[in-house]
Write an enzyme that holds these catalytic residues in place. Structure first.
Site, PDB file in Angstrom:
ATOM      1  N   ASN A 166       0.967  -1.147  -0.138  1.00  0.00           N
ATOM      2  CA  ASN A 166      -0.016  -0.053   0.007  1.00  0.00           C
ATOM      3  C   ASN A 166       0.836   1.453  -0.092  1.00  0.00           C
ATOM      4  OD1 ASN A 166      -1.949   1.938   0.635  1.00  0.00           O
ATOM      5  ND2 ASN A 166      -2.189   1.518   2.593  1.00  0.00           N
ATOM      6  N   TRP A 167       1.053   1.831  -1.085  1.00  0.00           N
ATOM      7  CA  TRP A 167       1.963   2.924  -1.255  1.00  0.00           C
ATOM      8  C   TRP A 167       1.516   4.345  -0.658  1.00  0.00           C
ATOM      9  CZ3 TRP A 167       4.215   2.806  -6.925  1.00  0.00           C
ATOM     10  CH2 TRP A 167       5.195   1.483  -6.879  1.00  0.00           C
ATOM     11  N   LYS A 168       0.332   4.248  -0.271  1.00  0.00           N
ATOM     12  CA  LYS A 168      -0.309   5.576   0.209  1.00  0.00           C
ATOM     13  C   LYS A 168      -0.106   6.632  -0.604  1.00  0.00           C
ATOM     14  CE  LYS A 168      -0.228   3.224   4.726  1.00  0.00           C
ATOM     15  NZ  LYS A 168      -0.348   3.435   6.004  1.00  0.00           N
ATOM     16  N   HIS A 220      -9.680   1.610   4.555  1.00  0.00           N
ATOM     17  CA  HIS A 220      -8.413   1.594   5.356  1.00  0.00           C
ATOM     18  C   HIS A 220      -8.641   2.592   6.650  1.00  0.00           C
ATOM     19  CE1 HIS A 220      -4.264   2.473   6.480  1.00  0.00           C
ATOM     20  NE2 HIS A 220      -3.832   1.524   5.926  1.00  0.00           N
ATOM     21  N   GLU A 239      -7.087   4.973   7.861  1.00  0.00           N
ATOM     22  CA  GLU A 239      -6.706   6.439   7.509  1.00  0.00           C
ATOM     23  C   GLU A 239      -7.780   6.924   6.707  1.00  0.00           C
ATOM     24  OE1 GLU A 239      -3.043   5.611   5.261  1.00  0.00           O
ATOM     25  OE2 GLU A 239      -2.157   5.089   7.294  1.00  0.00           O
ATOM     26  N   GLU A 298      -5.755  -4.845  10.297  1.00  0.00           N
ATOM     27  CA  GLU A 298      -4.803  -3.752  10.615  1.00  0.00           C
ATOM     28  C   GLU A 298      -5.013  -3.198  11.936  1.00  0.00           C
ATOM     29  OE1 GLU A 298      -2.786  -2.849   6.776  1.00  0.00           O
ATOM     30  OE2 GLU A 298      -4.294  -1.189   7.072  1.00  0.00           O
ATOM     31  N   GLY A 349       2.385   2.144  10.733  1.00  0.00           N
ATOM     32  CA  GLY A 349       3.377   3.254  10.600  1.00  0.00           C
ATOM     33  C   GLY A 349       3.985   3.449  11.816  1.00  0.00           C
ATOM     34  N   SER A 369       3.174  -2.431  10.359  1.00  0.00           N
ATOM     35  CA  SER A 369       4.704  -2.418  10.495  1.00  0.00           C
ATOM     36  C   SER A 369       5.053  -3.786  10.051  1.00  0.00           C
ATOM     37  CB  SER A 369       5.103  -2.028  12.027  1.00  0.00           C
ATOM     38  OG  SER A 369       4.558  -0.595  12.109  1.00  0.00           O
ATOM     39  N   GLY A 379       2.640  -0.925   4.327  1.00  0.00           N
ATOM     40  CA  GLY A 379       2.697   0.121   3.933  1.00  0.00           C
ATOM     41  C   GLY A 379       4.346   0.643   3.561  1.00  0.00           C
ATOM     42  N   GLY A 380       4.770   1.267   4.621  1.00  0.00           N
ATOM     43  CA  GLY A 380       6.205   1.806   4.434  1.00  0.00           C
ATOM     44  C   GLY A 380       7.070   0.958   3.953  1.00  0.00           C
TER      45      GLY A 380
HETATM   46  P1  PGA Z   1       2.702   0.121   7.669  1.00  0.00           P
HETATM   47  O1  PGA Z   1       1.172   0.256   6.935  1.00  0.00           O
HETATM   48  O2  PGA Z   1       3.179  -1.083   6.929  1.00  0.00           O
HETATM   49  O3  PGA Z   1       3.514   1.189   7.069  1.00  0.00           O
HETATM   50  O4  PGA Z   1       2.461   0.226   9.023  1.00  0.00           O
HETATM   51  C1  PGA Z   1       0.398  -0.579   6.721  1.00  0.00           C
HETATM   52  C2  PGA Z   1      -1.058  -0.171   6.090  1.00  0.00           C
HETATM   53  O5  PGA Z   1      -1.382   0.981   6.444  1.00  0.00           O
HETATM   54  O6  PGA Z   1      -1.617  -0.678   5.213  1.00  0.00           O
END
Ligand code: PGA
Length: 250
Positions: free
Chosen positions: A9-11, A94, A96, A166, A172, A212, A233-234
């Site tokens: 997930n590149w956000k 998600h 966010e 999640e 993050g 994470s 994500g990251g």
């Molecule tokens: P993260 O994000 O791996 O950076 O914690 C995961 C996500 O939000 O899908």
């Protein structure tokens, strides 16, 4: 045996040229994996990424979608639009988006239904906040989110749905749920799906862990009994690191 699905997930990261470089670097590193690989990228990268993943084992997803086919919804993108350019997956709900953009269980459900109608495969995110976890509400929150997201979805469609568990406090932050906690939460989601549908469906549905995930913890997470891969994500922004996560068995 359920397959393992590893989605990036590149956000809100990556310009088209960065996305193309990323794909060129990662393709040779993951060509032998038997795991399913998905990149969920910003709208502005979709077309470039789709062109560059042809004849690779990488599938492409968006990170959000509206539920209407078209109309006066300035700034929104419809499932028909995503499907028309060849997008296969879409992240829905998600945390966010729930947190910053007023996504609710009701809009998540509308989006899931509409995505399926247009042939997109939803990756539905559920997860508890730290406060909810500390109050002992984790199971209640994630099973309720799951039930509401799936309201009115026929069981035949479940093969096209991925759930991503999640925990919000792990996204993050560098804090990962323990493998035991993540596995228990995912079992609770599976149990809920068994109650809604039946044990065939709950045994087959893909449920990922997200929060994470990195190359150093992927193996212990993804080999737990109920964790079918991850939403990353990251760590999905760096080709070498993401490739290590995809190749976690090696
Ligand atoms: P993260 O994000 O791996 O950076 O914690 C995961 C996500 O939000 O899908």
């Amino acid at each position: 045996m359920r397959r393992k699905v590893i989605a990036g997930n590149w956000k809100m990261h990556m310009l088209p040229n960065e996305a193309i470089n990323f794909i060129q670097e990662i393709v040779p590193l993951i060509k032998d994996t038997k795991n399913e690989v998905i990149l969920c990228v910003p709208y502005t990268d979709l077309f470039y990424v789709l062109l560059n993943v042809q004849e690779t084992n990488i599938k492409v997803g968006a990170q959000n979608v509206h539920w209407e086919e078209n109309g006066a919804y300035t700034g929104e993108i419809s499932p028909k639009m995503l499907k028309s350019i060849g997008v296969e997956y879409v992240i829905i709900g998600h945390s966010e988006r729930r947190q910053y953009f007023n996504e609710t269980d009701e809009t998540v459900n509308k989006k899931v239904k509409s995505a399926l109608n247009y042939g997109l495969k939803p990756i539905i995110c559920v997860g508890e906040t730290l406060e909810q976890r500390e109050n002992g509400e984790t199971k209640k929150i994630i099973t309720t989110q799951t039930r509401l997201a799936l309201e009115g979805i026929e069981k035949e469609k479940m093969k096209d749905i991925i759930i991503a568990y999640e925990p919000i406090w792990a996204i993050g932050t560098g804090k990962t749920a323990t493998v035991e906690d993540a596995n228990e939460s995912i079992k609770a989601i599976r149990k809920e799906i068994e109650e809604i549908y039946d044990s065939n469906i709950s045994n087959e549905v893909i449920i990922q862990y997200g929060g994470s995930v990195k190359s150093t913890n992927a193996k212990e997470l993804f080999t737990a009994s109920d964790i079918d891969g991850g939403l990353v994500g990251g760590a999905s922004l760096k080709p070498e690191e993401f490739a290590k996560i995809i190749n976690y068995e090696n």
